[in-house]
Design a protein around this motif. Sequence first.
Motif, PDB file in Angstrom:
ATOM      1  N   UNK A   1      -2.139   0.980  -2.131  1.00  0.00           N
ATOM      2  CA  UNK A   1      -1.064   1.309  -3.082  1.00  0.00           C
ATOM      3  C   UNK A   1      -0.835   0.155  -4.053  1.00  0.00           C
ATOM      4  N   UNK A   2      -0.938  -1.073  -3.556  1.00  0.00           N
ATOM      5  CA  UNK A   2      -0.705  -2.246  -4.404  1.00  0.00           C
ATOM      6  C   UNK A   2      -1.717  -2.319  -5.550  1.00  0.00           C
ATOM      7  N   UNK A   3      -2.966  -1.905  -5.253  1.00  0.00           N
ATOM      8  CA  UNK A   3      -4.016  -1.926  -6.279  1.00  0.00           C
ATOM      9  C   UNK A   3      -3.813  -0.819  -7.309  1.00  0.00           C
ATOM     10  N   UNK A   4      -3.477   0.400  -6.832  1.00  0.00           N
ATOM     11  CA  UNK A   4      -3.449   1.566  -7.716  1.00  0.00           C
ATOM     12  C   UNK A   4      -2.094   1.812  -8.374  1.00  0.00           C
TER      13      UNK A   4
ATOM     14  N   UNK B   1     -11.376  -8.495 -12.503  1.00  0.00           N
ATOM     15  CA  UNK B   1     -10.820  -7.398 -13.297  1.00  0.00           C
ATOM     16  C   UNK B   1     -11.721  -6.190 -13.431  1.00  0.00           C
ATOM     17  N   UNK B   2     -12.934  -6.244 -12.863  1.00  0.00           N
ATOM     18  CA  UNK B   2     -13.879  -5.133 -13.033  1.00  0.00           C
ATOM     19  C   UNK B   2     -13.389  -3.871 -12.317  1.00  0.00           C
ATOM     20  N   UNK B   3     -12.858  -4.028 -11.109  1.00  0.00           N
ATOM     21  CA  UNK B   3     -12.400  -2.866 -10.336  1.00  0.00           C
ATOM     22  C   UNK B   3     -11.283  -2.109 -11.042  1.00  0.00           C
ATOM     23  N   UNK B   4     -10.322  -2.861 -11.540  1.00  0.00           N
ATOM     24  CA  UNK B   4      -9.202  -2.233 -12.237  1.00  0.00           C
ATOM     25  C   UNK B   4      -9.689  -1.550 -13.523  1.00  0.00           C
TER      26      UNK B   4
ATOM     27  N   UNK C   1       2.538   7.332  -3.699  1.00  0.00           N
ATOM     28  CA  UNK C   1       2.191   7.911  -2.400  1.00  0.00           C
ATOM     29  C   UNK C   1       2.454   9.425  -2.445  1.00  0.00           C
ATOM     30  N   UNK C   2       1.499  10.213  -1.946  1.00  0.00           N
ATOM     31  CA  UNK C   2       1.666  11.673  -1.879  1.00  0.00           C
ATOM     32  C   UNK C   2       2.864  11.985  -0.978  1.00  0.00           C
ATOM     33  N   UNK C   3       3.837  12.780  -1.472  1.00  0.00           N
ATOM     34  CA  UNK C   3       4.998  13.096  -0.630  1.00  0.00           C
ATOM     35  C   UNK C   3       4.568  13.764   0.679  1.00  0.00           C
TER      36      UNK C   3
ATOM     37  N   UNK D   1      -1.629   5.222   2.348  1.00  0.00           N
ATOM     38  CA  UNK D   1      -2.774   4.987   1.456  1.00  0.00           C
ATOM     39  C   UNK D   1      -3.222   6.255   0.735  1.00  0.00           C
ATOM     40  N   UNK D   2      -2.513   7.376   0.958  1.00  0.00           N
ATOM     41  CA  UNK D   2      -2.880   8.649   0.346  1.00  0.00           C
ATOM     42  C   UNK D   2      -2.058   8.758  -0.942  1.00  0.00           C
ATOM     43  N   UNK D   3      -2.744   8.613  -2.085  1.00  0.00           N
ATOM     44  CA  UNK D   3      -2.070   8.433  -3.378  1.00  0.00           C
ATOM     45  C   UNK D   3      -2.484   9.520  -4.359  1.00  0.00           C
TER      46      UNK D   3
END
Length: 165
Positions: free
Chosen positions: A116-119, A89-92, A126-128, A142-144
């Motif tokens: 994306x699953x993590x963030x 849980x440290x990363x989150x 996701x950036x349009x 992966x560009x969020x």
Amino acid sequence: MGHTFTAEKPEHADGVERVLARAFGPGRYAKTSERVRERGAVFEPSLTRIAVNDAGDVVGVCRIWRVEAGAPLFFLGPLAVDPSEQAAGVGLALARDSIAACRASVGNGVALVGAERFFRPLGFTVVPNGRLSMPGPVDPTRFLWLELRPGGLDKVQGELRAPKR
Ligand SMILES: CC(C)(COP(=O)(O)OP(=O)(O)OC[C@H]1O[C@@H](n2cnc3c(N)ncnc32)[C@H](O)[C@@H]1OP(=O)(O)O)[C@@H](O)C(=O)NCCC(=O)NCCS
């Protein structure tokens, strides 16, 4: 093991380098995100978060940078947790804390390149297509980004570059 989360200080530098080397390995400087940081993104130690364990060792980092793309924006990364303390849980928690600091400092939004699953639980999407670009190749899935206030991303567009200041 318990962890303390703090802003980054000069005394953390060696520990951060050790965590980054262990978490990413030698490929880390090849990432397009490194090009953004090299090209004048402004490091924000007060918005960056460091995780320190009970033994006083740096075990995680989530760095924040100021960039610009049509309007001011934060850029998050690298986010890394020492392999010995991953999946606890440290990363989150590091990402959540640094984003809260960005929000409190009244920013428009946060962009990053990551899973994306993590963030997604933190509100990233996701950036349009066509709205933002990086100074190098990036996997568009992966560009969020994350909006920090209503309408904050309305004027954000184009290539991530150094802030005008
Ligand atoms: C990615 C990283 C920072 C996550 O830190 P962590 O402390 O291990 O993660 P957490 O324990 O907070 O995990 C939170 C959730 O994200 C998931 N997760 C962890 N790493 C993930 C990844 N690379 N991709 C997708 N999901 C991931 C976990 O399964 C967990 O979900 P769950 O609670 O439903 O099981 C860490 O694994 C790391 O340093 N990896 C190597 C460096 C890296 O790839 N950084 C880029 C981040 S996109």
